[in-house]
Design a protein around this motif. Structure first.
Motif, PDB file in Angstrom:
ATOM      1  N   MET A   1      -3.493   5.693   1.525  1.00  0.00           N
ATOM      2  CA  MET A   1      -2.819   4.834   2.352  1.00  0.00           C
ATOM      3  C   MET A   1      -2.504   5.624   3.662  1.00  0.00           C
ATOM      4  N   GLU A   2      -2.462   6.946   3.598  1.00  0.00           N
ATOM      5  CA  GLU A   2      -2.173   7.503   5.004  1.00  0.00           C
ATOM      6  C   GLU A   2      -3.210   7.297   6.021  1.00  0.00           C
ATOM      7  N   LEU A   3      -4.493   6.983   5.582  1.00  0.00           N
ATOM      8  CA  LEU A   3      -5.676   6.561   6.403  1.00  0.00           C
ATOM      9  C   LEU A   3      -5.228   5.197   6.818  1.00  0.00           C
ATOM     10  N   LEU A   4      -4.878   4.460   5.960  1.00  0.00           N
ATOM     11  CA  LEU A   4      -4.411   2.931   6.421  1.00  0.00           C
ATOM     12  C   LEU A   4      -3.461   2.950   7.237  1.00  0.00           C
ATOM     13  N   ARG A   5      -2.320   3.809   7.257  1.00  0.00           N
ATOM     14  CA  ARG A   5      -1.290   4.071   8.090  1.00  0.00           C
ATOM     15  C   ARG A   5      -1.633   4.348   9.441  1.00  0.00           C
ATOM     16  N   LEU A   6      -2.750   5.270   9.473  1.00  0.00           N
ATOM     17  CA  LEU A   6      -3.235   5.716  10.909  1.00  0.00           C
ATOM     18  C   LEU A   6      -4.294   4.753  11.243  1.00  0.00           C
ATOM     19  N   ASP A   7      -4.577   3.631  10.732  1.00  0.00           N
ATOM     20  CA  ASP A   7      -5.546   2.746  11.223  1.00  0.00           C
ATOM     21  C   ASP A   7      -6.944   3.411  11.159  1.00  0.00           C
ATOM     22  N   VAL A   8      -7.310   4.188  10.310  1.00  0.00           N
ATOM     23  CA  VAL A   8      -8.743   4.752  10.644  1.00  0.00           C
ATOM     24  C   VAL A   8      -9.372   4.455   9.299  1.00  0.00           C
ATOM     25  N   LEU A   9      -9.023   3.690   8.259  1.00  0.00           N
ATOM     26  CA  LEU A   9      -9.688   3.359   7.035  1.00  0.00           C
ATOM     27  C   LEU A   9      -9.715   1.706   7.397  1.00  0.00           C
ATOM     28  N   GLY A 177      -3.880  -1.298  -3.630  1.00  0.00           N
ATOM     29  CA  GLY A 177      -2.996  -0.756  -2.662  1.00  0.00           C
ATOM     30  C   GLY A 177      -2.646  -1.528  -1.492  1.00  0.00           C
ATOM     31  N   VAL A 178      -3.944  -1.896  -1.056  1.00  0.00           N
ATOM     32  CA  VAL A 178      -3.654  -2.833   0.209  1.00  0.00           C
ATOM     33  C   VAL A 178      -2.962  -4.061  -0.075  1.00  0.00           C
ATOM     34  N   LYS A 179      -3.240  -4.670  -1.172  1.00  0.00           N
ATOM     35  CA  LYS A 179      -2.425  -5.999  -1.326  1.00  0.00           C
ATOM     36  C   LYS A 179      -0.935  -5.990  -1.692  1.00  0.00           C
ATOM     37  N   ALA A 180      -0.764  -4.459  -2.199  1.00  0.00           N
ATOM     38  CA  ALA A 180       0.538  -4.453  -2.699  1.00  0.00           C
ATOM     39  C   ALA A 180       1.569  -3.837  -1.510  1.00  0.00           C
ATOM     40  N   ALA A 181       0.862  -3.303  -0.595  1.00  0.00           N
ATOM     41  CA  ALA A 181       1.504  -2.478   0.513  1.00  0.00           C
ATOM     42  C   ALA A 181       2.595  -3.430   1.204  1.00  0.00           C
ATOM     43  N   ASP A 182       3.338  -2.966   1.828  1.00  0.00           N
ATOM     44  CA  ASP A 182       4.588  -3.694   2.622  1.00  0.00           C
ATOM     45  C   ASP A 182       3.697  -4.093   3.981  1.00  0.00           C
ATOM     46  N   SER A 183       4.275  -5.088   4.481  1.00  0.00           N
ATOM     47  CA  SER A 183       3.552  -5.633   5.797  1.00  0.00           C
ATOM     48  C   SER A 183       4.011  -4.650   6.828  1.00  0.00           C
ATOM     49  N   ILE A 186       0.628  -2.373   6.547  1.00  0.00           N
ATOM     50  CA  ILE A 186      -0.659  -3.327   6.406  1.00  0.00           C
ATOM     51  C   ILE A 186      -0.119  -4.635   6.855  1.00  0.00           C
ATOM     52  N   ASN A 187      -0.624  -5.081   8.094  1.00  0.00           N
ATOM     53  CA  ASN A 187      -0.241  -6.440   8.427  1.00  0.00           C
ATOM     54  C   ASN A 187      -0.982  -7.454   7.553  1.00  0.00           C
ATOM     55  N   GLN A 188      -0.990  -8.628   7.709  1.00  0.00           N
ATOM     56  CA  GLN A 188      -1.552  -9.765   7.001  1.00  0.00           C
ATOM     57  C   GLN A 188      -3.187 -10.062   7.381  1.00  0.00           C
ATOM     58  N   ASN A 189      -3.215  -9.915   8.687  1.00  0.00           N
ATOM     59  CA  ASN A 189      -4.804  -9.796   9.039  1.00  0.00           C
ATOM     60  C   ASN A 189      -5.771  -8.896   8.523  1.00  0.00           C
TER      61      ASN A 189
END
Length: 205
Positions: A1-9, A177-183, A186-189
């Motif tokens: 989730m942290e990698l996703l938050r940082l937009d590197v995953l 986790g991506v599907k359940a994450a708040d917008s 992780i945005n809808q795109n």
């Protein structure tokens, strides 16, 4: 989730080539994009390899990506350790422990073990090979490529097929986790992109 938050995953080509060779090279642009994302998720795990040193294919691209994972994992581990240290220094937790209990306390914190990029390379090698096949949805074709991988690419991996299965289970967990994450995280795109990759992977795993 942290990698996703940082937009590197993601599936972006964040390293130039040369010198960072080893990114997915086969199939359509969509195939290469999807293979890259799935292999980066797989790089969060570990490849089970005989204790003789790594002997499989190399990927400077995934090795460079591993350095990003390592930096984030190390930072999160430091946060966990400092939080525990602060709790004990302030007297908010019991400090009357035996030596064995102190060891267990440290080992019980998350993110203790480093990951490697071997599992990511295994997944990339498998998916890169399968896009060559006209019958990629057939179980016989996929099993044949797995046998080839175990025999030719990773002969010192005790269970190549099993490790691929572990990588795909890891994908399922991260995608959940991506599907359940708040917008706001992780945005809808991005969620739509992951959904496309998941549907693409379903016929290849």
């Amino acid at each position: 989730m942290e990698l996703l938050r940082l937009d590197v995953l993601n599936a972006d080509y964040m390293f130039p080539t040369p010198p960072y060779h080893g990114q997915p090279m086969r199939g359509t642009e969509t195939d290469r994009r999807n293979t890259l994302l799935v292999s980066r998720v797989a790089a969060l795990g570990n490849l089970r390899h005989n204790s003789i040193g790594y002997t499989g294919p190399l990927s400077r691209h995934l090795a460079a990506y591993h350095s990003i994972i390592f930096a984030v994992r190390s930072a999160l581990r430091d946060v966990a350790e400092m939080s525990l240290c602060t709790l004990l220094v302030r007297g908010d937790g019991s400090r009357k422990k035996s030596n064995g209990e102190w060891i267990e306390l440290g080992l019980g914190l998350p993110l203790f073990r480093d990951n490697d990029c071997g599992l990511g390379i295994a997944v990339k090698s498998y998916l890169d090979e399968i896009v060559h096949q006209s019958s990629l949805t057939e179980l016989e074709t996929r099993n044949s490529i797995k046998e080839k991988g175990a025999r030719e690419w990773f002969p010192h991996v005790p269970d190549f097929s099993g490790d691929l299965d572990r990588a795909f289970i890891l994908w399922d967990a991260v995608y959940a986790g991506v599907k359940a994450a708040d917008s706001s995280l992780i945005n809808q795109n991005v969620k739509n992109l992951w959904g496309e990759v998941d549907a693409w992977l379903a016929d290849r795993r």
